[in-house]
Scaffold this motif. Sequence first.
Motif, PDB file in Angstrom:
ATOM      1  N   ASN A   1       0.641  -1.185  -0.136  1.00  0.00           N
ATOM      2  CA  ASN A   1      -0.015   0.112  -0.091  1.00  0.00           C
ATOM      3  C   ASN A   1       1.032   1.158  -0.134  1.00  0.00           C
ATOM      4  O   ASN A   1       0.341   2.446  -0.057  1.00  0.00           O
ATOM      5  CB  ASN A   1      -0.888   0.033   1.285  1.00  0.00           C
ATOM      6  CG  ASN A   1      -2.270  -1.038   1.027  1.00  0.00           C
ATOM      7  OD1 ASN A   1      -2.517  -1.305  -0.031  1.00  0.00           O
ATOM      8  ND2 ASN A   1      -2.670  -1.146   1.985  1.00  0.00           N
ATOM      9  N   ASN A   2       2.231   1.020   0.209  1.00  0.00           N
ATOM     10  CA  ASN A   2       3.062   2.298   0.194  1.00  0.00           C
ATOM     11  C   ASN A   2       2.587   3.349   1.096  1.00  0.00           C
ATOM     12  O   ASN A   2       2.183   4.512   0.623  1.00  0.00           O
ATOM     13  CB  ASN A   2       3.385   2.813  -1.235  1.00  0.00           C
ATOM     14  CG  ASN A   2       4.503   3.809  -1.340  1.00  0.00           C
ATOM     15  OD1 ASN A   2       5.309   3.696  -0.364  1.00  0.00           O
ATOM     16  ND2 ASN A   2       4.361   4.639  -2.357  1.00  0.00           N
ATOM     17  N   PRO A   3       2.290   3.100   2.285  1.00  0.00           N
ATOM     18  CA  PRO A   3       1.890   3.925   3.348  1.00  0.00           C
ATOM     19  C   PRO A   3       2.439   5.328   3.332  1.00  0.00           C
ATOM     20  O   PRO A   3       3.973   5.286   3.120  1.00  0.00           O
ATOM     21  CB  PRO A   3       1.697   3.204   4.594  1.00  0.00           C
ATOM     22  CG  PRO A   3       2.807   2.452   4.543  1.00  0.00           C
ATOM     23  CD  PRO A   3       2.890   1.857   3.023  1.00  0.00           C
ATOM     24  N   LYS A   4       1.934   6.219   3.750  1.00  0.00           N
ATOM     25  CA  LYS A   4       2.537   7.820   4.146  1.00  0.00           C
ATOM     26  C   LYS A   4       3.100   7.464   5.428  1.00  0.00           C
ATOM     27  O   LYS A   4       2.513   7.021   6.216  1.00  0.00           O
ATOM     28  CB  LYS A   4       1.419   9.079   3.808  1.00  0.00           C
ATOM     29  CG  LYS A   4       0.956   8.985   2.523  1.00  0.00           C
ATOM     30  CD  LYS A   4      -0.443   9.960   2.579  1.00  0.00           C
ATOM     31  CE  LYS A   4      -1.593   8.808   3.134  1.00  0.00           C
ATOM     32  NZ  LYS A   4      -2.703   9.685   3.304  1.00  0.00           N
ATOM     33  N   LYS A   5       4.191   8.483   5.787  1.00  0.00           N
ATOM     34  CA  LYS A   5       4.880   8.282   6.908  1.00  0.00           C
ATOM     35  C   LYS A   5       4.449   9.465   7.892  1.00  0.00           C
ATOM     36  O   LYS A   5       4.248  10.571   7.387  1.00  0.00           O
ATOM     37  CB  LYS A   5       6.657   8.250   6.726  1.00  0.00           C
ATOM     38  CG  LYS A   5       7.008   6.902   6.002  1.00  0.00           C
ATOM     39  CD  LYS A   5       8.484   6.769   6.111  1.00  0.00           C
ATOM     40  CE  LYS A   5       8.880   5.669   5.478  1.00  0.00           C
ATOM     41  NZ  LYS A   5      10.575   5.532   5.642  1.00  0.00           N
ATOM     42  N   ALA A   6       4.403   8.957   9.203  1.00  0.00           N
ATOM     43  CA  ALA A   6       3.924   9.925  10.015  1.00  0.00           C
ATOM     44  C   ALA A   6       4.544   9.765  11.555  1.00  0.00           C
ATOM     45  O   ALA A   6       5.248   8.729  11.657  1.00  0.00           O
ATOM     46  CB  ALA A   6       2.354  10.110  10.225  1.00  0.00           C
ATOM     47  N   ALA A   7       4.634  10.569  12.410  1.00  0.00           N
ATOM     48  CA  ALA A   7       5.277  10.347  13.503  1.00  0.00           C
ATOM     49  C   ALA A   7       4.416  11.121  14.621  1.00  0.00           C
ATOM     50  O   ALA A   7       3.834  12.136  14.336  1.00  0.00           O
ATOM     51  CB  ALA A   7       6.718  10.854  13.860  1.00  0.00           C
ATOM     52  N   VAL A   8       4.386  10.572  16.000  1.00  0.00           N
ATOM     53  CA  VAL A   8       3.594  11.191  17.140  1.00  0.00           C
ATOM     54  C   VAL A   8       4.267  11.339  18.355  1.00  0.00           C
ATOM     55  O   VAL A   8       5.417  10.371  18.468  1.00  0.00           O
ATOM     56  CB  VAL A   8       2.352  10.456  17.180  1.00  0.00           C
ATOM     57  CG1 VAL A   8       1.343  10.383  16.069  1.00  0.00           C
ATOM     58  CG2 VAL A   8       2.484   9.147  17.917  1.00  0.00           C
ATOM     59  N   LEU A   9       4.049  11.860  19.175  1.00  0.00           N
ATOM     60  CA  LEU A   9       4.782  12.280  20.380  1.00  0.00           C
ATOM     61  C   LEU A   9       3.649  11.936  21.527  1.00  0.00           C
ATOM     62  O   LEU A   9       2.720  12.450  21.824  1.00  0.00           O
ATOM     63  CB  LEU A   9       5.328  13.602  20.681  1.00  0.00           C
ATOM     64  CG  LEU A   9       5.797  13.930  22.072  1.00  0.00           C
ATOM     65  CD1 LEU A   9       7.160  13.024  22.172  1.00  0.00           C
ATOM     66  CD2 LEU A   9       6.201  15.409  22.089  1.00  0.00           C
ATOM     67  N   ALA A  10       4.186  10.760  22.397  1.00  0.00           N
ATOM     68  CA  ALA A  10       3.665  10.409  23.597  1.00  0.00           C
ATOM     69  C   ALA A  10       4.541  11.167  24.567  1.00  0.00           C
ATOM     70  O   ALA A  10       5.509  10.638  25.012  1.00  0.00           O
ATOM     71  CB  ALA A  10       3.425   8.960  23.814  1.00  0.00           C
ATOM     72  N   LEU A  11       3.925  12.057  25.297  1.00  0.00           N
ATOM     73  CA  LEU A  11       4.740  13.044  26.462  1.00  0.00           C
ATOM     74  C   LEU A  11       4.082  12.811  27.732  1.00  0.00           C
ATOM     75  O   LEU A  11       3.293  12.922  28.065  1.00  0.00           O
ATOM     76  CB  LEU A  11       4.562  14.493  26.016  1.00  0.00           C
ATOM     77  CG  LEU A  11       5.212  15.453  26.922  1.00  0.00           C
ATOM     78  CD1 LEU A  11       6.986  15.283  26.599  1.00  0.00           C
ATOM     79  CD2 LEU A  11       4.914  16.773  26.704  1.00  0.00           C
ATOM     80  N   PHE A  12       5.137  12.436  28.607  1.00  0.00           N
ATOM     81  CA  PHE A  12       4.960  12.117  30.104  1.00  0.00           C
ATOM     82  C   PHE A  12       5.118  13.524  30.629  1.00  0.00           C
ATOM     83  O   PHE A  12       6.353  14.149  30.364  1.00  0.00           O
ATOM     84  CB  PHE A  12       5.838  10.858  30.562  1.00  0.00           C
ATOM     85  CG  PHE A  12       5.378   9.690  30.113  1.00  0.00           C
ATOM     86  CD1 PHE A  12       4.666   8.864  30.681  1.00  0.00           C
ATOM     87  CD2 PHE A  12       5.777   9.212  28.971  1.00  0.00           C
ATOM     88  CE1 PHE A  12       4.227   7.537  30.376  1.00  0.00           C
ATOM     89  CE2 PHE A  12       5.374   7.849  28.206  1.00  0.00           C
ATOM     90  CZ  PHE A  12       4.508   7.072  29.241  1.00  0.00           C
TER      91      PHE A  12
END
Length: 211
Positions: free
Chosen positions: A43-54
């Motif tokens: 599917n050649n997915p689009k790349k993303a990133a997220v932040l889980a902040l403590f």
Amino acid sequence: MDFKKFTNHIEELRQLKLGGLDAQFKLAPKLRLKYDQQKIAANNPKKAAVLALFYPNKKNEASILLTQRASYKGTHSSQISFPGGKVEKGDKNLQATALREAFEEVGIHKSDVTIIREMTDVYIPPSNFLATPFIGYAIKKPKYLINHEVESTIEITVNDLMSDSSIVSINMNTSYMDNVDVPAFSIDNKIIWGATGMMLSEIKDLLKTIY
């Protein structure tokens, strides 16, 4: 969990083996289970990133930041998520994406965040994104400045996340599925499911060793 206890175990958290897909799939909708690595790659997915902040809340309890997405005509309208988004040309790497998005969406300065580690990628079928979560911490609760993509910020404690009673099954109707039961976290009357639920499930699995 006291925030000091959490920070005392940072190095241990960096070294622990991740739960990976086994941990994520505890909270995965059936739709996601249909996709193996070969199908995802095709599917050649689009790349993303997220932040889980403590960070420490007012009671000095270790807490995690989530956001309520704004309502819009799109796949993930009004859902609960971590600050994050797609990779842009100027991003040096995925970690930079997560930090930039956290600043743009909720006003968290990257200088206030210490990244602990990268977690396991999560594939999101409805929008064809492959999202990479990063967990990090701030020594004090951030002052938020939210943009148009975010309706509000949400604070959950590590204690609530670690409680087995927080895991439920709910019936969902969305733009891409009807009358489907999905596993979710129910914390402070907030329902957290889908990709965010999967990410939290792996985080919960990681924290079990130090909790």
